[in-house]
Scaffold this active site. Structure first.
Site, PDB file in Angstrom:
ATOM      1  N   LYS A 121       0.855  -1.184   0.000  1.00 14.70           N
ATOM      2  CA  LYS A 121       0.000   0.000   0.000  1.00 14.70           C
ATOM      3  C   LYS A 121       0.892   1.235   0.000  1.00 14.70           C
ATOM      4  O   LYS A 121       2.041   1.171   0.434  1.00 14.70           O
ATOM      5  CB  LYS A 121      -0.862  -0.004   1.267  1.00 14.70           C
ATOM      6  CG  LYS A 121      -2.096   0.847   1.181  1.00 14.70           C
ATOM      7  CD  LYS A 121      -3.307   0.074   0.709  1.00 14.70           C
ATOM      8  CE  LYS A 121      -4.525   0.972   0.608  1.00 14.70           C
ATOM      9  NZ  LYS A 121      -5.729   0.246   0.235  1.00 14.70           N
ATOM     10  N   GLY A 132     -23.855   5.119  -1.125  1.00 17.09           N
ATOM     11  CA  GLY A 132     -22.933   5.778  -2.060  1.00 17.09           C
ATOM     12  C   GLY A 132     -22.734   4.868  -3.261  1.00 17.09           C
ATOM     13  O   GLY A 132     -23.656   4.173  -3.695  1.00 17.09           O
ATOM     14  N   VAL A 158     -21.150   1.975  -3.727  1.00 27.78           N
ATOM     15  CA  VAL A 158     -21.419   0.544  -3.545  1.00 27.78           C
ATOM     16  C   VAL A 158     -22.841   0.325  -3.026  1.00 27.78           C
ATOM     17  O   VAL A 158     -23.599  -0.492  -3.587  1.00 27.78           O
ATOM     18  CB  VAL A 158     -20.406  -0.104  -2.564  1.00 27.78           C
ATOM     19  CG1 VAL A 158     -20.735  -1.570  -2.349  1.00 27.78           C
ATOM     20  CG2 VAL A 158     -18.977   0.045  -3.086  1.00 27.78           C
TER      21      VAL A 158
HETATM   22  P1  NAD Z   1     -18.904   6.314  -1.104  1.00 31.09           P
HETATM   23  O1  NAD Z   1     -18.173   7.429  -0.493  1.00 31.09           O
HETATM   24  O2  NAD Z   1     -19.360   6.423  -2.535  1.00 31.09           O
HETATM   25  O3  NAD Z   1     -20.225   5.980  -0.240  1.00 31.09           O
HETATM   26  C1  NAD Z   1     -20.266   6.011   1.145  1.00 31.09           C
HETATM   27  C2  NAD Z   1     -21.638   6.585   1.525  1.00 31.09           C
HETATM   28  O4  NAD Z   1     -21.805   6.480   2.929  1.00 31.09           O
HETATM   29  C3  NAD Z   1     -21.789   8.065   1.169  1.00 31.09           C
HETATM   30  O5  NAD Z   1     -23.004   8.254   0.449  1.00 31.09           O
HETATM   31  C4  NAD Z   1     -21.819   8.770   2.538  1.00 31.09           C
HETATM   32  O6  NAD Z   1     -22.624   9.931   2.533  1.00 31.09           O
HETATM   33  C5  NAD Z   1     -22.402   7.673   3.405  1.00 31.09           C
HETATM   34  N1  NAD Z   1     -22.119   7.787   4.843  1.00 31.09           N
HETATM   35  C6  NAD Z   1     -21.002   8.223   5.458  1.00 31.09           C
HETATM   36  N2  NAD Z   1     -21.147   8.171   6.798  1.00 31.09           N
HETATM   37  C7  NAD Z   1     -22.376   7.647   7.029  1.00 31.09           C
HETATM   38  C8  NAD Z   1     -23.107   7.337   8.195  1.00 31.09           C
HETATM   39  N3  NAD Z   1     -22.588   7.514   9.417  1.00 31.09           N
HETATM   40  N4  NAD Z   1     -24.365   6.821   8.063  1.00 31.09           N
HETATM   41  C9  NAD Z   1     -24.905   6.638   6.846  1.00 31.09           C
HETATM   42  N5  NAD Z   1     -24.239   6.928   5.697  1.00 31.09           N
HETATM   43  C10 NAD Z   1     -23.011   7.419   5.789  1.00 31.09           C
HETATM   44  O7  NAD Z   1     -17.991   5.021  -0.903  1.00 31.09           O
HETATM   45  P2  NAD Z   1     -18.146   3.585  -1.599  1.00 31.09           P
HETATM   46  O8  NAD Z   1     -17.178   3.474  -2.721  1.00 31.09           O
HETATM   47  O9  NAD Z   1     -19.594   3.292  -1.846  1.00 31.09           O
HETATM   48  O10 NAD Z   1     -17.596   2.645  -0.429  1.00 31.09           O
HETATM   49  C11 NAD Z   1     -18.380   2.326   0.692  1.00 31.09           C
HETATM   50  C12 NAD Z   1     -17.537   1.503   1.670  1.00 31.09           C
HETATM   51  O11 NAD Z   1     -17.093   0.317   1.017  1.00 31.09           O
HETATM   52  C13 NAD Z   1     -16.270   2.200   2.166  1.00 31.09           C
HETATM   53  O12 NAD Z   1     -16.007   1.789   3.487  1.00 31.09           O
HETATM   54  C14 NAD Z   1     -15.189   1.661   1.245  1.00 31.09           C
HETATM   55  O13 NAD Z   1     -13.912   1.680   1.862  1.00 31.09           O
HETATM   56  C15 NAD Z   1     -15.663   0.239   1.038  1.00 31.09           C
HETATM   57  N6  NAD Z   1     -15.188  -0.380  -0.194  1.00 31.09           N
HETATM   58  C16 NAD Z   1     -15.448   0.173  -1.411  1.00 31.09           C
HETATM   59  C17 NAD Z   1     -14.982  -0.427  -2.572  1.00 31.09           C
HETATM   60  C18 NAD Z   1     -15.255   0.140  -3.947  1.00 31.09           C
HETATM   61  O14 NAD Z   1     -14.998  -0.541  -4.929  1.00 31.09           O
HETATM   62  N7  NAD Z   1     -15.807   1.347  -4.067  1.00 31.09           N
HETATM   63  C19 NAD Z   1     -14.244  -1.620  -2.487  1.00 31.09           C
HETATM   64  C20 NAD Z   1     -14.010  -2.190  -1.230  1.00 31.09           C
HETATM   65  C21 NAD Z   1     -14.483  -1.548  -0.093  1.00 31.09           C
END
Ligand code: NAD
Length: 357
Positions: free
Chosen positions: A80, A182, A184
């Site tokens: 990383k 968001g 995912v």
């Molecule tokens: P994103 O930022 O698009 O979505 C996260 C959403 O959560 C946002 O809409 C935000 O407003 C909301 N949020 C934040 N705090 C909150 C709370 N306390 N209560 C309710 N909603 C809240 O991120 P993403 O890409 O959708 O990823 C979501 C999670 O999955 C993250 O933890 C990320 O590390 C993990 N993840 C994502 C991927 C990927 O491919 N995008 C891969 C592996 C893991």
């Protein structure tokens, strides 16, 4: 404690400090373990308060990558990079190119792409200086939006949970509460809706969650309450560290299965969930769809969406294996996942004593 002591504690191989004064780049690259192959892991940019925090983060994240790649059978090691700086204020295209120069100099020992604070577009710039960049937009020859396979993998993971709890992957009428809609979470909500699940949706961006709830005929729940809703499955798709001593006793679900990274605050939380009879799908396995896609960009036979789909679907079988091991040994599912990974690393390490010449 010194850097070598920290490395010994986590079992890390190598730490490199990068500094490029013309662009202000200050970064740390950590290699945790390269038994399975070259290091693969994203680059996070974050305004750490102190350099010790940056080091701590890169050590923790690189170790996580070793486990994640091994768990879904990818021939990559754990590495990383973290950039010490504020992505809103300090990031420039030149800084990303400078990072690209360093990555190129590692000659394929390290492949990197986006993480928190960096975007695929940043890496399209870094890719002008290095061939060892992954997770690029489709227009730049990459696999595109990684949240697509991530959401699909979480959906298959939820089917595995259903299979383990109710002896059928059918999700019709099951109540699923999603924290965070968001990239995912919203895609997952659509898969679940199609499968006939009843949805409870929440997001700190209330308008976003309300809009999706209306579209899918789901119920909107406030961010303060979503974790504690009576439901079949709680799906955390927002933040890490939400499962802990205070939150776990208040959960009213039968299982936790979502995309958020580092859902357990500490190792004991896996056992706390187990004691409450809540089935936990280890985060680094259920959310590995994005990593599977990124790794596929590096396949010598070229990127294939069908292969990404097949490997993402296999997340279901991996989880069923982990649930079975946890039951058989009386250990938490998080411990079962770690055990399978550590056995695999030991086996591959041993077989690589055979020299192919
Ligand atoms: P994103 O930022 O698009 O979505 C996260 C959403 O959560 C946002 O809409 C935000 O407003 C909301 N949020 C934040 N705090 C909150 C709370 N306390 N209560 C309710 N909603 C809240 O991120 P993403 O890409 O959708 O990823 C979501 C999670 O999955 C993250 O933890 C990320 O590390 C993990 N993840 C994502 C991927 C990927 O491919 N995008 C891969 C592996 C893991």
């Amino acid at each position: 404690m010194g850097i070598f002591d920290e490395m010994a504690k986590g079992g890390h191989e190598q730490v490199m400090f990068l500094r490029e004064p013309a662009t202000g780049l200050k970064a740390v690259v950590a290699f945790h373990n390269t038994i399975l192959g070259p290091g693969l892991g994203g680059t996070r940019m974050y305004p750490y308060a102190r350099e010790e925090e940056a080091l701590e983060d890169v050590l923790r994240l690189s170790k996580g990558m070793t486990y994640k790649a091994a768990a879904v059978d990818l021939d990559f090691g754990g590495a990383k990079c973290v950039i010490w700086g504020d992505p809103q204020k300090d990031k420039t295209p030149e800084m990303m190119r400078a990072l690209g120069r360093f990555v190129e100099g590692l000659k394929g020992r390290f492949y990197t792409g986006t993480d928190v604070g960096t975007t695929p577009e940043d890496f399209a710039v870094a890719a002008r200086e290095s061939q060892y960049i992954v997770g690029l937009p489709k227009a730049y020859g990459g696999g595109g939006d990684s949240s697509v396979p991530t959401a699909l993998g979480v959906f298959y993971g939820i089917q595995a949970v259903a299979q383990a709890l109710w002896r059928t992957p059918d999700l019709k009428g099951r109540r699923v509460a999603i924290q965070g809609v968001g990239k995912v979470g919203a895609k997952l909500a659509r898969h679940l809706h199609e499968a006939g699940a009843e949805l409870l949706l929440s997001d700190v961006n209330e308008a976003r969650a309300q809009k999706l709830a209306q579209e899918l005929g789901a119920q909107y729940v406030s961010p303060d309450e979503i974790l504690y809703q009576p439901c079949d499955i709680l799906s955390p798709c927002a933040l890490g560290g939400i499962l802990h001593e205070e939150s776990i006793p208040r959960l009213q679900c039968q299982a936790v299965a979502g995309s958020a990274n580092n859902q357990l605050k500490e190792a004991e939380d896996g056992r706390r969930l187990q004691r409450r009879g809540i089935l936990y799908a280890p985060d680094y396995i259920i959310n590995a769809g994005g990593l599977i896609q990124v790794a596929d960009e590096l396949d010598p036979r070229g990127f294939h969406e069908e292969r990404v789909l097949a490997k993402t679907k296999a997340i279901k079988e991996s989880l069923l294996q982990i649930f079975a091991l946890s039951k058989e040994k009386g250990i938490s599912t998080a411990e079962a996942a770690d055990r399978l990974v550590e056995e695999k690393l030991a086996t591959i390490f041993a077989l690589r004593k055979v020299q192919p010449f």
